[in-house]
Design a protein around this motif. Sequence first.
Motif, PDB file in Angstrom:
ATOM      1  N   TYR A 238       6.571  -3.228   6.068  1.00 57.34           N
ATOM      2  CA  TYR A 238       7.551  -4.007   6.839  1.00 57.34           C
ATOM      3  C   TYR A 238       7.356  -5.502   6.603  1.00 57.34           C
ATOM      4  O   TYR A 238       8.325  -6.250   6.426  1.00 57.34           O
ATOM      5  CB  TYR A 238       7.417  -3.668   8.328  1.00 57.34           C
ATOM      6  N   LYS A 239       6.086  -5.943   6.602  1.00 55.02           N
ATOM      7  CA  LYS A 239       5.809  -7.369   6.375  1.00 55.02           C
ATOM      8  C   LYS A 239       6.323  -7.815   5.003  1.00 55.02           C
ATOM      9  O   LYS A 239       6.908  -8.884   4.861  1.00 55.02           O
ATOM     10  CB  LYS A 239       4.304  -7.649   6.482  1.00 55.02           C
ATOM     11  N   ILE A 240       6.073  -6.989   4.004  1.00 60.48           N
ATOM     12  CA  ILE A 240       6.509  -7.342   2.639  1.00 60.48           C
ATOM     13  C   ILE A 240       8.040  -7.348   2.556  1.00 60.48           C
ATOM     14  O   ILE A 240       8.643  -8.285   2.026  1.00 60.48           O
ATOM     15  CB  ILE A 240       5.912  -6.376   1.600  1.00 60.48           C
ATOM     16  N   LEU A 241       8.669  -6.305   3.092  1.00 58.92           N
ATOM     17  CA  LEU A 241      10.120  -6.167   2.946  1.00 58.92           C
ATOM     18  C   LEU A 241      10.906  -7.127   3.853  1.00 58.92           C
ATOM     19  O   LEU A 241      12.051  -7.445   3.559  1.00 58.92           O
ATOM     20  CB  LEU A 241      10.547  -4.725   3.236  1.00 58.92           C
ATOM     21  N   SER A 242      10.273  -7.592   4.904  1.00 58.90           N
ATOM     22  CA  SER A 242      11.007  -8.455   5.833  1.00 58.90           C
ATOM     23  C   SER A 242      10.832  -9.941   5.534  1.00 58.90           C
ATOM     24  O   SER A 242      11.392 -10.774   6.247  1.00 58.90           O
ATOM     25  CB  SER A 242      10.579  -8.175   7.269  1.00 58.90           C
TER      26      SER A 242
ATOM     27  N   ASN B  43      12.138 -10.547  -5.009  1.00 56.19           N
ATOM     28  CA  ASN B  43      10.984 -10.388  -5.908  1.00 56.19           C
ATOM     29  C   ASN B  43       9.896  -9.531  -5.245  1.00 56.19           C
ATOM     30  O   ASN B  43       9.349  -8.623  -5.872  1.00 56.19           O
ATOM     31  CB  ASN B  43      10.396 -11.754  -6.274  1.00 56.19           C
ATOM     32  N   LEU B  44       9.595  -9.827  -3.978  1.00 56.12           N
ATOM     33  CA  LEU B  44       8.574  -9.053  -3.272  1.00 56.12           C
ATOM     34  C   LEU B  44       9.017  -7.605  -3.078  1.00 56.12           C
ATOM     35  O   LEU B  44       8.214  -6.680  -3.201  1.00 56.12           O
ATOM     36  CB  LEU B  44       8.269  -9.699  -1.910  1.00 56.12           C
ATOM     37  N   GLN B  45      10.294  -7.398  -2.787  1.00 52.44           N
ATOM     38  CA  GLN B  45      10.797  -6.044  -2.582  1.00 52.44           C
ATOM     39  C   GLN B  45      10.694  -5.212  -3.851  1.00 52.44           C
ATOM     40  O   GLN B  45      10.296  -4.049  -3.834  1.00 52.44           O
ATOM     41  CB  GLN B  45      12.244  -6.092  -2.097  1.00 52.44           C
TER      42      GLN B  45
ATOM     43  N   LEU C  23       8.381  -1.849  -4.476  1.00 55.60           N
ATOM     44  CA  LEU C  23       8.929  -0.592  -4.998  1.00 55.60           C
ATOM     45  C   LEU C  23       8.214  -0.163  -6.276  1.00 55.60           C
ATOM     46  O   LEU C  23       7.954   1.026  -6.481  1.00 55.60           O
ATOM     47  CB  LEU C  23      10.433  -0.727  -5.246  1.00 55.60           C
ATOM     48  N   LEU C  24       7.854  -1.125  -7.129  1.00 60.65           N
ATOM     49  CA  LEU C  24       7.130  -0.829  -8.362  1.00 60.65           C
ATOM     50  C   LEU C  24       5.751  -0.229  -8.045  1.00 60.65           C
ATOM     51  O   LEU C  24       5.351   0.768  -8.669  1.00 60.65           O
ATOM     52  CB  LEU C  24       6.986  -2.096  -9.197  1.00 60.65           C
ATOM     53  N   GLN C  25       5.065  -0.842  -7.081  1.00 58.29           N
ATOM     54  CA  GLN C  25       3.747  -0.314  -6.673  1.00 58.29           C
ATOM     55  C   GLN C  25       3.856   1.110  -6.135  1.00 58.29           C
ATOM     56  O   GLN C  25       3.044   1.970  -6.442  1.00 58.29           O
ATOM     57  CB  GLN C  25       3.113  -1.212  -5.603  1.00 58.29           C
TER      58      GLN C  25
ATOM     59  N   ILE D 128       6.115   3.345  -6.879  1.00 57.45           N
ATOM     60  CA  ILE D 128       6.398   4.260  -7.974  1.00 57.45           C
ATOM     61  C   ILE D 128       5.127   4.533  -8.773  1.00 57.45           C
ATOM     62  O   ILE D 128       4.855   5.692  -9.157  1.00 57.45           O
ATOM     63  CB  ILE D 128       7.520   3.695  -8.877  1.00 57.45           C
ATOM     64  N   GLN D 129       4.328   3.502  -8.995  1.00 57.56           N
ATOM     65  CA  GLN D 129       3.079   3.667  -9.764  1.00 57.56           C
ATOM     66  C   GLN D 129       2.075   4.557  -9.026  1.00 57.56           C
ATOM     67  O   GLN D 129       1.346   5.337  -9.619  1.00 57.56           O
ATOM     68  CB  GLN D 129       2.464   2.294 -10.077  1.00 57.56           C
ATOM     69  N   GLN D 130       2.032   4.436  -7.689  1.00 61.98           N
ATOM     70  CA  GLN D 130       1.106   5.262  -6.899  1.00 61.98           C
ATOM     71  C   GLN D 130       1.515   6.730  -6.945  1.00 61.98           C
ATOM     72  O   GLN D 130       0.660   7.614  -6.978  1.00 61.98           O
ATOM     73  CB  GLN D 130       1.089   4.775  -5.450  1.00 61.98           C
ATOM     74  N   ASN D 131       2.803   7.002  -6.930  1.00 60.97           N
ATOM     75  CA  ASN D 131       3.284   8.380  -6.920  1.00 60.97           C
ATOM     76  C   ASN D 131       3.085   9.079  -8.283  1.00 60.97           C
ATOM     77  O   ASN D 131       2.957  10.288  -8.329  1.00 60.97           O
ATOM     78  CB  ASN D 131       4.759   8.445  -6.545  1.00 60.97           C
ATOM     79  N   THR D 132       3.033   8.307  -9.375  1.00 62.18           N
ATOM     80  CA  THR D 132       2.884   8.959 -10.684  1.00 62.18           C
ATOM     81  C   THR D 132       1.460   8.991 -11.150  1.00 62.18           C
ATOM     82  O   THR D 132       0.523   8.678 -10.611  1.00 62.18           O
ATOM     83  CB  THR D 132       3.718   8.224 -11.768  1.00 62.18           C
TER      84      THR D 132
END
Length: 169
Positions: free
Chosen positions: A140-144, A155-157, A161-163, A165-169
Motif C-alpha cells: 500500500y505504501k509503495i502503490l499509494s 515508476n514505483l508501481q 509489479l516487476l518484483q 512477478i519475479q518472486q512468483n517465477t
Amino acid sequence: MFSGRGFAFQRKQKIERQYRRLLKKGRKVHSQQDNQFTDTYPEHLKHLYLAEEERLKEERLKKRRRSPEDAVLSEEKLNEAAESVTTERKFKKKTSNQKAKEDYEKIKAERARKKEEAEKRKQQREAAQRLYKQKKMEAYKILSKKTKKGQPNLNLQVEFLLQKIQQNT
C-alpha cells in the motif's frame, strides 16, 4: 381452614406432617436397638463388618497381654505385612475407582494435549495474519506514493509489479 391457599398447598402440608411423624418413629426405633452397628450394615457386606469387629476385639485383648519385647516383634511383623499388602495390590485387578481415576487422567491428558494444539494453531494463524498485514501495508505504501504534483508514481508501481512477478517465477 386455609384461606386463599389451594389444594396443592394443603396436600404439601399434609405430606410434611406425615414425614415428620415417620422421622420421629425412626428415631425411636434406632434408640431402642441394642447393637446399632450390625443392624445398619448393608446385607451383602454384613459378614465383612462383623469379622472386622471380631478381629479388632481380639487385637485389643492381645495388646493388653503384651510385653515390651512383643511390641518390637509386632512392629516388624506389621512392616512385613504392609510390604506384602503393597506387593499384592500391584498384582491384583484394579478396582472400579482406580479404573475411573485412570480414565479421568487419560481424558484430562487428552484435553490438555488438544488445548495445547489449539493454542499452537492459534499462534501460527496470528503470525500468518501479522505477516500478511505487514506485506499488504508495504504494498500500500509503495502503490499509494504520489509525485509532487499529486499524481500516482507509476515508476514505483511498475517496479513493485516487476518484483512480484519475479518472486512468483
